[in-house]
Design an enzyme around this catalytic site. Structure first.
Site, short mmCIF file in Angstrom:
data_model
loop_
_atom_site.label_atom_id
_atom_site.label_comp_id
_atom_site.label_asym_id
_atom_site.label_seq_id
_atom_site.Cartn_x
_atom_site.Cartn_y
_atom_site.Cartn_z
N LYS A 221 47.62 -22.43 -40.13
CA LYS A 221 48.35 -23.63 -40.58
C LYS A 221 47.63 -24.28 -41.77
CE LYS A 221 50.78 -24.83 -36.30
NZ LYS A 221 51.09 -25.88 -35.32
N ARG B 292 69.06 -15.87 -38.05
CA ARG B 292 69.39 -14.44 -38.22
C ARG B 292 70.79 -14.20 -37.67
NH1 ARG B 292 64.57 -11.49 -38.79
NH2 ARG B 292 62.72 -12.75 -38.38
N GLY C 44 64.08 -22.19 -38.12
CA GLY C 44 63.50 -22.16 -36.78
C GLY C 44 64.18 -23.16 -35.85
N ALA C 45 65.44 -23.47 -36.16
CA ALA C 45 66.15 -24.54 -35.45
C ALA C 45 66.54 -24.20 -34.02
CB ALA C 45 67.40 -24.95 -36.22
N THR C 46 66.46 -22.92 -33.63
CA THR C 46 66.82 -22.60 -32.24
C THR C 46 65.60 -22.59 -31.34
OG1 THR C 46 66.69 -20.23 -32.62
CG2 THR C 46 68.85 -21.25 -32.93
N GLY C 47 64.43 -22.89 -31.89
CA GLY C 47 63.20 -22.90 -31.10
C GLY C 47 63.02 -24.19 -30.32
N TYR C 48 61.89 -24.29 -29.63
CA TYR C 48 61.62 -25.39 -28.70
C TYR C 48 61.66 -26.76 -29.40
CZ TYR C 48 59.13 -28.15 -25.16
OH TYR C 48 58.78 -29.10 -24.24
N ILE C 49 60.95 -26.89 -30.51
CA ILE C 49 60.94 -28.18 -31.21
C ILE C 49 62.01 -28.22 -32.29
CG2 ILE C 49 59.17 -27.81 -33.03
CD1 ILE C 49 59.37 -30.87 -30.66
#
Length: 306
Positions: A132, A35, A10-15
């Site tokens: 979560k 991906r 998820g490294a291209t997301g906001y956080i």
């Protein structure tokens, strides 16, 4: 002992991008799982190039592709998930792959907000937080070593307009405040969340604990925040207080995804869910563990808008 090798999903997301940047900056061999189609988005392609130039390794795969997950996880010591809301439940696939690989020293699931085990949120935030919680219990049931990062409010979501929807700068005339404005919340700059998160991965003090970012210089009630802003601009704002009953009515009448945002705001600013409990034995606080991290204070952050 060398620094842990870290995989970020998820490294291209906001956080996620902040966590990835911090990982590389703090000298960890860093891999990110993306991906193959990600590079076809121009903004993401540019981000991937900047990751590469900072020494980050890109591996292709997805949460739906078990073999790709296992292959990526085999290369590292620590797995950090920063996936967005729509993929929270899919982290069960990460847990399964971590279990299969069997050598992961630490897993940090996607958290980066309120402590979901200590919340009085109403729907729809309640349901989001419950997902979560489900992931937390699954990690614990499998005996996977973990750290949960409860970083509270993203400064960039809230401070640029002081939580006033539709504004691009903090207001200079009138401000709407949920509840009585006395519940305290914590506002942390996204880059600092990245730094504190990476600092925790090799730290025995954060193993199987929740890392709270309850930074003293960034803990404010809404009223205190408004007072600070008024002092900066030399002007008193008109304050409109919205009682809890009205906030709940607004949540019920607002379509998705607006209702999620308002219900999270209710949990933070009316219920005080970020600060209405003591940090117990299963928690540690970031600024106490890492006094060397010079985080951006709320006072400094607001100066850019004066």
């Amino acid at each position: 002992m060398g620094k842990s090798r870290i995989l970020i999903i998820g490294a291209t997301g906001y956080i996620g991008r902040q966590v990835a940047k911090a990982s590389a900056a703090l000298g960890h061999p860093t891999l990110i799982l993306v991906r193959e189609t990600t590079a076809s988005n121009p903004e993401k392609a540019q981000l991937l190039e900047s990751f590469k130039s900072s020494g980050i390794t890109i591996v292709h795969g997805s949460l739906e592709d078990h073999a790709s997950l296992v292959e990526a996880i085999k290369k590292v010591d620590v797995v950090i998930s920063t996936v967005g809301g729509a993929q929270i439940a899919d982290q069960l696939n990460i847990i399964k792959a971590i279990k299969e690989v069997g050598t992961i020293k630490r897993f940090l699931p996607t958290e980066f907000g309120n402590d979901v085990d200590k919340t009085s949120a109403v729907e729809p935030a309640k349901g989001l937080f419950a997902l979560k919680v489900k992931i937390r219990r699954a990690i614990e049931a499998e005996g996977i070593p973990y750290t949960y990062v409860s970083s509270n409010c993203f400064a960039g979501y809230f401070l640029p307009n002081l939580g006033q929807p539709g504004l691009t700068a903090p207001p200079r005339d009138k401000i709407v405040i949920f509840g009585d404005g006395n519940a305290k919340a914590v506002f942390v700059k996204e880059e600092d969340i990245g730094t504190f998160t990476i600092k925790s991965v090799d730290d025995p003090r954060t193993l199987n604990k929740t890392l709270y970012l309850r930074l003293p210089a960034n803990t404010f009630s809404f009223n205190e925040l408004v007072a600070l802003w008024e002092k900066k601009i030399g002007k008193t704002l008109e304050k409109v207080y919205v009682p809890e009953e009205q906030v709940l009515k607004t949540i019920a009448e607002t379509p998705f995804p607006g209702n999620i945002i308002i219900s999270i705001a209710h949990s933070i600013f009316v219920k005080g869910d970020q600060t209405n409990f003591e940090i117990g034995d299963n928690g540690v606080e970031g600024s106490e563990l890492y006094p060397d991290v010079k985080y951006t204070t709320v006072d400094e952050y607001l100066n850019q808008f004066v």
